[in-house]
Write a protein that holds these residues in place. Structure first.
Motif, PDB file in Angstrom:
ATOM      1  N   ILE A   1      39.414  49.761  40.279  1.00 45.73           N
ATOM      2  CA  ILE A   1      39.962  49.812  38.935  1.00 45.73           C
ATOM      3  C   ILE A   1      38.870  50.225  37.963  1.00 45.73           C
ATOM      4  CG2 ILE A   1      40.998  48.432  37.093  1.00 45.73           C
ATOM      5  CD1 ILE A   1      42.228  46.682  39.226  1.00 45.73           C
ATOM      6  N   ILE A   2      39.228  51.049  36.992  1.00 46.17           N
ATOM      7  CA  ILE A   2      38.302  51.411  35.920  1.00 46.17           C
ATOM      8  C   ILE A   2      38.629  50.536  34.728  1.00 46.17           C
ATOM      9  CG2 ILE A   2      37.595  53.196  34.308  1.00 46.17           C
ATOM     10  CD1 ILE A   2      38.292  55.240  36.410  1.00 46.17           C
ATOM     11  N   ILE A   3      37.624  49.940  34.161  1.00 44.57           N
ATOM     12  CA  ILE A   3      37.810  49.143  32.958  1.00 44.57           C
ATOM     13  C   ILE A   3      37.022  49.799  31.838  1.00 44.57           C
ATOM     14  CG2 ILE A   3      37.471  46.893  31.884  1.00 44.57           C
ATOM     15  CD1 ILE A   3      37.722  45.671  34.652  1.00 44.57           C
ATOM     16  N   ARG A   4      37.678  50.058  30.726  1.00 42.30           N
ATOM     17  CA  ARG A   4      37.032  50.727  29.606  1.00 42.30           C
ATOM     18  C   ARG A   4      36.331  49.703  28.725  1.00 42.30           C
ATOM     19  NH1 ARG A   4      40.390  53.632  24.954  1.00 42.30           N
ATOM     20  NH2 ARG A   4      41.361  51.626  25.161  1.00 42.30           N
ATOM     21  N   LYS A   5      35.074  49.955  28.417  1.00 44.17           N
ATOM     22  CA  LYS A   5      34.339  49.147  27.457  1.00 44.17           C
ATOM     23  C   LYS A   5      34.598  49.782  26.105  1.00 44.17           C
ATOM     24  CE  LYS A   5      29.747  47.386  26.513  1.00 44.17           C
ATOM     25  NZ  LYS A   5      28.338  47.465  26.853  1.00 44.17           N
ATOM     26  N   GLN A   6      35.391  49.109  25.278  1.00 45.39           N
ATOM     27  CA  GLN A   6      35.957  49.726  24.090  1.00 45.39           C
ATOM     28  C   GLN A   6      34.930  50.170  23.049  1.00 45.39           C
ATOM     29  OE1 GLN A   6      39.067  47.347  22.509  1.00 45.39           O
ATOM     30  NE2 GLN A   6      40.161  49.089  21.735  1.00 45.39           N
ATOM     31  N   SER A   7      33.840  49.443  22.856  1.00 48.15           N
ATOM     32  CA  SER A   7      32.926  49.748  21.762  1.00 48.15           C
ATOM     33  C   SER A   7      32.316  51.148  21.862  1.00 48.15           C
ATOM     34  CB  SER A   7      31.815  48.698  21.693  1.00 48.15           C
ATOM     35  OG  SER A   7      31.061  48.709  22.881  1.00 48.15           O
TER      36      SER A   7
ATOM     37  N   ILE B   1      34.699  49.223  39.231  1.00 49.23           N
ATOM     38  CA  ILE B   1      34.512  47.871  39.747  1.00 49.23           C
ATOM     39  C   ILE B   1      35.408  47.654  40.958  1.00 49.23           C
ATOM     40  CG2 ILE B   1      34.686  45.409  39.191  1.00 49.23           C
ATOM     41  CD1 ILE B   1      34.361  46.196  36.235  1.00 49.23           C
ATOM     42  N   ASP B   2      34.853  47.133  42.019  1.00 50.86           N
ATOM     43  CA  ASP B   2      35.624  46.786  43.201  1.00 50.86           C
ATOM     44  C   ASP B   2      36.468  45.561  42.868  1.00 50.86           C
ATOM     45  OD1 ASP B   2      36.536  45.772  45.676  1.00 50.86           O
ATOM     46  OD2 ASP B   2      34.846  46.711  46.699  1.00 50.86           O
ATOM     47  N   THR B   3      37.750  45.607  43.153  1.00 53.86           N
ATOM     48  CA  THR B   3      38.637  44.507  42.796  1.00 53.86           C
ATOM     49  C   THR B   3      38.323  43.214  43.544  1.00 53.86           C
ATOM     50  OG1 THR B   3      40.259  45.252  44.409  1.00 53.86           O
ATOM     51  CG2 THR B   3      40.550  45.992  42.126  1.00 53.86           C
ATOM     52  N   ALA B   4      37.507  43.284  44.553  1.00 56.36           N
ATOM     53  CA  ALA B   4      37.139  42.068  45.282  1.00 56.36           C
ATOM     54  C   ALA B   4      36.423  41.067  44.377  1.00 56.36           C
ATOM     55  CB  ALA B   4      36.252  42.418  46.487  1.00 56.36           C
ATOM     56  N   VAL B   5      35.802  41.544  43.296  1.00 57.93           N
ATOM     57  CA  VAL B   5      35.061  40.648  42.400  1.00 57.93           C
ATOM     58  C   VAL B   5      35.816  40.372  41.099  1.00 57.93           C
ATOM     59  CG1 VAL B   5      32.841  41.352  43.355  1.00 57.93           C
ATOM     60  CG2 VAL B   5      33.717  42.504  41.317  1.00 57.93           C
ATOM     61  N   LEU B   6      37.032  40.876  40.980  1.00 59.34           N
ATOM     62  CA  LEU B   6      37.812  40.699  39.755  1.00 59.34           C
ATOM     63  C   LEU B   6      38.946  39.691  39.956  1.00 59.34           C
ATOM     64  CD1 LEU B   6      38.260  44.407  38.632  1.00 59.34           C
ATOM     65  CD2 LEU B   6      36.780  42.702  37.589  1.00 59.34           C
ATOM     66  N   PRO B   7      39.379  39.069  38.873  1.00 60.66           N
ATOM     67  CA  PRO B   7      40.574  38.220  38.974  1.00 60.66           C
ATOM     68  C   PRO B   7      41.787  39.068  39.368  1.00 60.66           C
ATOM     69  CG  PRO B   7      39.466  37.925  36.855  1.00 60.66           C
ATOM     70  CD  PRO B   7      38.796  39.071  37.535  1.00 60.66           C
ATOM     71  N   ASN B   8      42.736  38.479  40.061  1.00 60.44           N
ATOM     72  CA  ASN B   8      43.929  39.197  40.535  1.00 60.44           C
ATOM     73  C   ASN B   8      44.753  39.811  39.414  1.00 60.44           C
ATOM     74  OD1 ASN B   8      43.350  38.675  43.187  1.00 60.44           O
ATOM     75  ND2 ASN B   8      44.660  36.871  43.306  1.00 60.44           N
ATOM     76  N   VAL B   9      44.612  39.306  38.207  1.00 53.82           N
ATOM     77  CA  VAL B   9      45.430  39.776  37.092  1.00 53.82           C
ATOM     78  C   VAL B   9      45.306  41.284  36.890  1.00 53.82           C
ATOM     79  CG1 VAL B   9      43.720  39.306  35.296  1.00 53.82           C
ATOM     80  CG2 VAL B   9      46.126  39.317  34.709  1.00 53.82           C
ATOM     81  N   PHE B  10      44.136  41.858  37.126  1.00 52.38           N
ATOM     82  CA  PHE B  10      43.955  43.294  36.913  1.00 52.38           C
ATOM     83  C   PHE B  10      44.771  44.108  37.925  1.00 52.38           C
ATOM     84  CE2 PHE B  10      39.936  41.509  35.168  1.00 52.38           C
ATOM     85  CZ  PHE B  10      40.189  41.811  33.850  1.00 52.38           C
ATOM     86  N   GLU B  11      44.759  43.679  39.175  1.00 56.74           N
ATOM     87  CA  GLU B  11      45.568  44.359  40.187  1.00 56.74           C
ATOM     88  C   GLU B  11      47.051  44.201  39.888  1.00 56.74           C
ATOM     89  OE1 GLU B  11      44.316  44.657  44.514  1.00 56.74           O
ATOM     90  OE2 GLU B  11      43.253  42.853  43.839  1.00 56.74           O
TER      91      GLU B  11
END
Length: 155
Positions: A5-11, A18-28
């Motif tokens: 998943i790509i996450i945009r840093k808004q500023s 980021i590999d989803t293995a290290v992210l909360p399930n909510v993003f998937e």
């Protein structure tokens, strides 16, 4: 299921891979809701979030900030790193695979083989790619003597 998943840093409008293995399930789950909506199998967001088991408020909180690698990549470049075994024709087969899916090669940098392996960094224009970047990387990984493939950068 492993999804990147790509996450945009808004500023400063930067993107992180980021590999989803290290992210909360909510993003998937947000990605799954988007896929269900795009498939046309449901009438509205309420149905889609119910199928996934996500609240509407959580979906709305993240929907504009979480995207798959393949979302909105037309006209963009990607740099991949390929580690290959020192075997005649391996790089040629990698390049053939890139051409097969219409990846336009912009640059190639290859290290001298050490201990029978070499690193190759390839930058591609993926605007005409006729498959997902994930599928392309999987196809390259299947090539004999390809030891490792990863995305280094995306623009």
């Amino acid at each position: 299921m492993k999804v990147v998943i790509i996450i945009r840093k808004q500023s400063d409008k930067k993107y992180l891979l980021i590999d989803t293995a290290v992210l909360p399930n909510v993003f998937e789950e947000v990605i799954k809701v988007k896929e269900i909506l795009n498939s046309g199998k449901v009438k509205d967001i309420t149905e889609a979030v119910k199928i996934v088991g996500l609240s509407r408020s959580t979906y709305y909180k993240y929907k504009d900030y979480v995207f798959k690698v393949t979302d909105g990549l037309k006209g963009h470049k990607v740099t991949i790193s390929v580690t290959i075994g020192h075997k005649m024709g391996t790089l040629s087969r990698v390049l053939d695979e890139l051409a097969k899916y219409h990846g336009n090669i912009l640059t190639i940098n290859q290290d001298i083989p050490i201990n029978n392996t070499a690193n190759v960094n390839i930058t591609l224009d993926i605007s005409e790619l006729d498959c997902t970047i994930e599928l392309l990387l999987d196809k390259i990984k299947e090539i004999e003597s390809v030891l490792k493939v990863e995305i280094l950068a995306m623009e």
